[in-house]
Motif scaffolding. Structure first.
Motif, PDB file in Angstrom:
ATOM      1  N   ALA A 283       0.776  -1.361   0.017  1.00  0.00           N
ATOM      2  CA  ALA A 283      -0.062  -0.051   0.134  1.00  0.00           C
ATOM      3  C   ALA A 283       0.708   1.181   0.028  1.00  0.00           C
ATOM      4  O   ALA A 283       0.341   2.409  -0.293  1.00  0.00           O
ATOM      5  N   GLU A 286       5.548   3.725  -4.070  1.00  0.00           N
ATOM      6  CA  GLU A 286       5.406   4.737  -5.210  1.00  0.00           C
ATOM      7  C   GLU A 286       6.582   4.518  -6.062  1.00  0.00           C
ATOM      8  O   GLU A 286       7.766   4.283  -5.502  1.00  0.00           O
ATOM      9  N   ARG A 288       3.091   3.795  -7.619  1.00  0.00           N
ATOM     10  CA  ARG A 288       1.632   3.147  -7.213  1.00  0.00           C
ATOM     11  C   ARG A 288       1.479   1.720  -7.713  1.00  0.00           C
ATOM     12  O   ARG A 288       1.744   1.541  -9.176  1.00  0.00           O
ATOM     13  N   PRO A 290      -0.124  -1.507  -9.573  1.00  0.00           N
ATOM     14  CA  PRO A 290      -1.630  -1.558 -10.168  1.00  0.00           C
ATOM     15  C   PRO A 290      -2.623  -2.286  -9.097  1.00  0.00           C
ATOM     16  O   PRO A 290      -2.189  -2.767  -8.364  1.00  0.00           O
ATOM     17  N   ASP A 291      -3.918  -1.995  -9.581  1.00  0.00           N
ATOM     18  CA  ASP A 291      -5.006  -2.047  -8.481  1.00  0.00           C
ATOM     19  C   ASP A 291      -5.047  -3.464  -8.098  1.00  0.00           C
ATOM     20  O   ASP A 291      -5.298  -3.834  -6.960  1.00  0.00           O
ATOM     21  N   ALA A 292      -4.911  -4.459  -9.091  1.00  0.00           N
ATOM     22  CA  ALA A 292      -4.978  -5.717  -8.790  1.00  0.00           C
ATOM     23  C   ALA A 292      -3.966  -6.260  -7.810  1.00  0.00           C
ATOM     24  O   ALA A 292      -4.225  -7.053  -6.959  1.00  0.00           O
ATOM     25  N   ARG A 294      -2.355  -4.027  -5.637  1.00  0.00           N
ATOM     26  CA  ARG A 294      -2.698  -3.750  -4.218  1.00  0.00           C
ATOM     27  C   ARG A 294      -4.063  -4.601  -3.535  1.00  0.00           C
ATOM     28  O   ARG A 294      -3.871  -4.736  -2.441  1.00  0.00           O
ATOM     29  N   GLN A 295      -4.876  -5.126  -4.316  1.00  0.00           N
ATOM     30  CA  GLN A 295      -5.827  -5.770  -3.842  1.00  0.00           C
ATOM     31  C   GLN A 295      -5.259  -7.202  -3.432  1.00  0.00           C
ATOM     32  O   GLN A 295      -5.983  -7.469  -2.184  1.00  0.00           O
ATOM     33  N   GLU A 298      -3.756  -6.495  -0.080  1.00  0.00           N
ATOM     34  CA  GLU A 298      -4.923  -6.346   0.832  1.00  0.00           C
ATOM     35  C   GLU A 298      -5.756  -7.451   1.317  1.00  0.00           C
ATOM     36  O   GLU A 298      -6.296  -7.662   2.392  1.00  0.00           O
ATOM     37  N   GLY A 498       1.558   2.182 -13.097  1.00  0.00           N
ATOM     38  CA  GLY A 498       0.269   1.684 -13.641  1.00  0.00           C
ATOM     39  C   GLY A 498       0.543   0.401 -14.456  1.00  0.00           C
ATOM     40  O   GLY A 498       1.827  -0.230 -14.224  1.00  0.00           O
TER      41      GLY A 498
END
Ligand SMILES: Cc1cc2nc3c(=O)[nH]c(=O)nc-3n(C[C@H](O)[C@H](O)[C@H](O)COP(=O)(O)OP(=O)(O)OC[C@H]3O[C@@H](n4cnc5c(N)ncnc54)[C@H](O)[C@@H]3O)c2cc1C
Length: 500
Positions: A283, A286, A288, A290-292, A294-295, A298, A498
């Motif tokens: 989390a 930097e 950042r 990719p969202d997947a 980061r997921q 999590e 990204g």
């Protein structure tokens, strides 16, 4: 802003972080260790001092199959490392059983009727095995039968993990059963005992002696931190890393750390060694991720832990190091007797110290109970399992340990793999080490070995070791393709934000 560009910034002053700092400092590399705890080094292997009485976060045995790790412990603490006999028991159904189990004693205490049922249920399981064991329960029942599973596996395992044995994967049982339960003990008890002089073939959970620092495991890491400082390294307490930014143009990490007063300090370095939980790191990075990815970070889960430390009048106390509590009527999972680990854990010979261990989730009812309520619960449960009278307890304290155990659920492997791939392609000078740092449910020796290898990679200027090839016994096994693949030279790379 700390202007100096260091060779490495190390997040966490637990066994992994301090081992990396020690190895790098010994070779003249400049390091800064940032540790969020304002008082203690050692992480989960710290020793908490309450009015001169010392408590571990669970007793910490020092034993490794790795000669290098054992030698490093000796190098750091020398004669302050004690050799201790191991003695542990299981409390079940109002009785105490030696652990590892002694067959005659177990048969007598279970009684002829129950013992016969255990043997019959074992034979039934062998004749009618579950051909596709999916859960921990399936796996253990296959190996030992349903009755032994219910007596010696189910309660403790469910206390540790906070979920039903049907939800814990069979993979996990096959990999970790020796560390958590009675599998090896049963075999050990039923087969003639062979004395092995070969460290490699020793079953770690059943060793009958181990080493232990005179003042608890924290002593190892306090001395290690002092040695790092004496060699010129910095170990800064009360510094919580909150942002990790990599500048690919200058090949520099810029790290932000929050101090207890809330100010933010900045540090920079060529390399970042992280022993903080992967979930936090992902989390903070930097550019950042990719969202997947980061997921995936999590999705990693943890089990938390608290110890109620009790100081009692010395009397007819038990002599074991620890006792497993296989009793569903009490919440505690294990009791430690710190005087049996080292007499110096207790400053006054008229007293002894117990640690009652409760497995929980951060924020649940146990975790959020007031300390006074937890101490009252511990006193009551201690009396219930006949280990002391509540009135013998003169004082107590509560030690909470978030993220004590990385959880191995059905999906963790895929998440860790996705994160590893994303990190290695974007952050070449990032080194994941240690227990939560790699999401591996392992002991100090593993954490230390991963840190030693990461330090050697940094000193070599290229990846000569694959840190992920360290096994749960802290041994490094690599050959063929993996070895060849790992020899990557580090040089500035362009990091793309990204994508992918
Ligand atoms: C109940 C129990 C019993 C155990 N018994 C044994 C045993 O008998 N023998 C044995 O060898 N091992 C034992 N272990 C395992 C041992 O405690 C761990 O393997 C070891 O402490 C892992 O070291 P580490 O440095 O990887 O992580 P940790 O010990 O978790 O240290 C990580 C450090 O990083 C710090 N940190 C985290 N996030 C940040 C941040 N954002 N900024 C700054 N600092 C941060 C933490 O405060 C912590 O100090 C036991 C563990 C438990 C829970």
């Amino acid at each position: 802003m700390n202007e100096r560009k260091n060779k490495a910034i190390i997040v966490g002053a637990g066994p992994a972080g301090l081992t990396a700092a020690y190895e790098l400092s010994k070779h003249g590399a400049s390091v800064v260790v940032l540790e969020s705890d304002p008082k203690y080094v050692g992480g989960i292997s710290r020793t908490v001092n309450y009015r001169g009485y010392r408590f571990d976060i669970g007793g910490h045995r020092f034993f490794s199959k790795s000669r290098e790790v054992e030698d490093l412990w000796t190098e750091i603490l020398g004669a302050d490392m004690l050799h201790r006999p191991r003695s542990s028991k299981i409390y079940y159904g109002g009785q105490f059983y030696a652990y590892p189990l002694k067959p005659f004693e177990a048969l007598c205490k279970l009684g002829v009727f129950e013992s016969t049922l255990c043997i019959l249920s074992f034979l039934y399981a062998r004749l009618h095995p579950n051909r596709d064991p999916k859960s921990f329960e399936d796996w253990v029942v296959n190996q030992f039968g349903g009755r032994l599973f219910r007596i010696f596996f189910k309660t403790y395992t469910e206390k540790v993990w906070g979920m039903s044995c049907r939800e814990i994967s069979a993979d996990w049982a096959a990999q970790r059963i020796k560390g958590l339960s009675l599998g090896s003990a049963m075999k050990n008890a039923l087969l003639p005992k062979r004395q092995s002089k070969d460290r490699q073939s020793v079953v770690k959970t059943l060793i009958d002696t181990f080493r232990y620092p005179r003042l608890g495991p924290g002593m190892m890491w306090e001395v290690c931190a002092a040695k790092v400082r004496a060699m010129g390294g910095e170990v800064r307490l009360g510094r919580t890393v909150v942002a990790c930014q990599f500048d690919s143009a200058t090949y520099t990490w810029r790290i932000s750390a929050r101090t207890p007063s809330g100010t933010i300090e900045q540090y920079s370095a060529e390399h970042l060694i992280s022993s903080m939980p992967i979930r936090q790191l992902v989390a903070q990075l930097e550019p950042r991720l990719p969202d997947a990815v980061r997921q995936s970070g999590e999705s990693l889960r943890y089990r938390d832990f608290l110890t109620v430390g009790l100081i009692l009048r010395e009397g007819n106390r038990f002599a074991d190091n620890w006792i497993y509590i296989h009793d569903p009527d009490v919440k505690m999972g294990r009791v430690q007797n710190y005087k049996s680990w080292s007499p110096e854990m207790v400053p006054d010979p008229n007293y002894c110290c117990y640690g009652l261990e409760y497995f929980c989730f951060e924020g649940d009812g146990l975790w959020t109970s007031a300390d006074s309520e937890l101490i009252a619960l511990a006193k009551e449960e201690l009396q219930q399992v006949k280990l002391a009278k509540a009135a013998d307890v003169v004082d107590g304290c509560v030690i909470r340990q978030p993220k004590a155990y990385p959880v191995y659920d059905d999906n963790y492997k895929g998440h860790v793999q996705a994160i590893r791939e994303a990190l290695s392609s974007r952050f070449p000078a990032l080194h994941l080490v240690g227990r939560n740092g790699m999401h591996k449910y392992n002991n100090q020796d593993h954490a230390m070995m991963t840190a030693m290898l990461a330090a050697r990679n940094i000193l070599a200027g290229k990846q000569i070791y694959d840190v992920w090839a360290v096994n749960e016994d802290g041994e490094y096994h690599e050959s063929g393709e993996a070895g060849a693949k790992s020899a990557i030279e580090w040089k500035p790379v362009t990091v793309t934000a990204g994508g992918s």
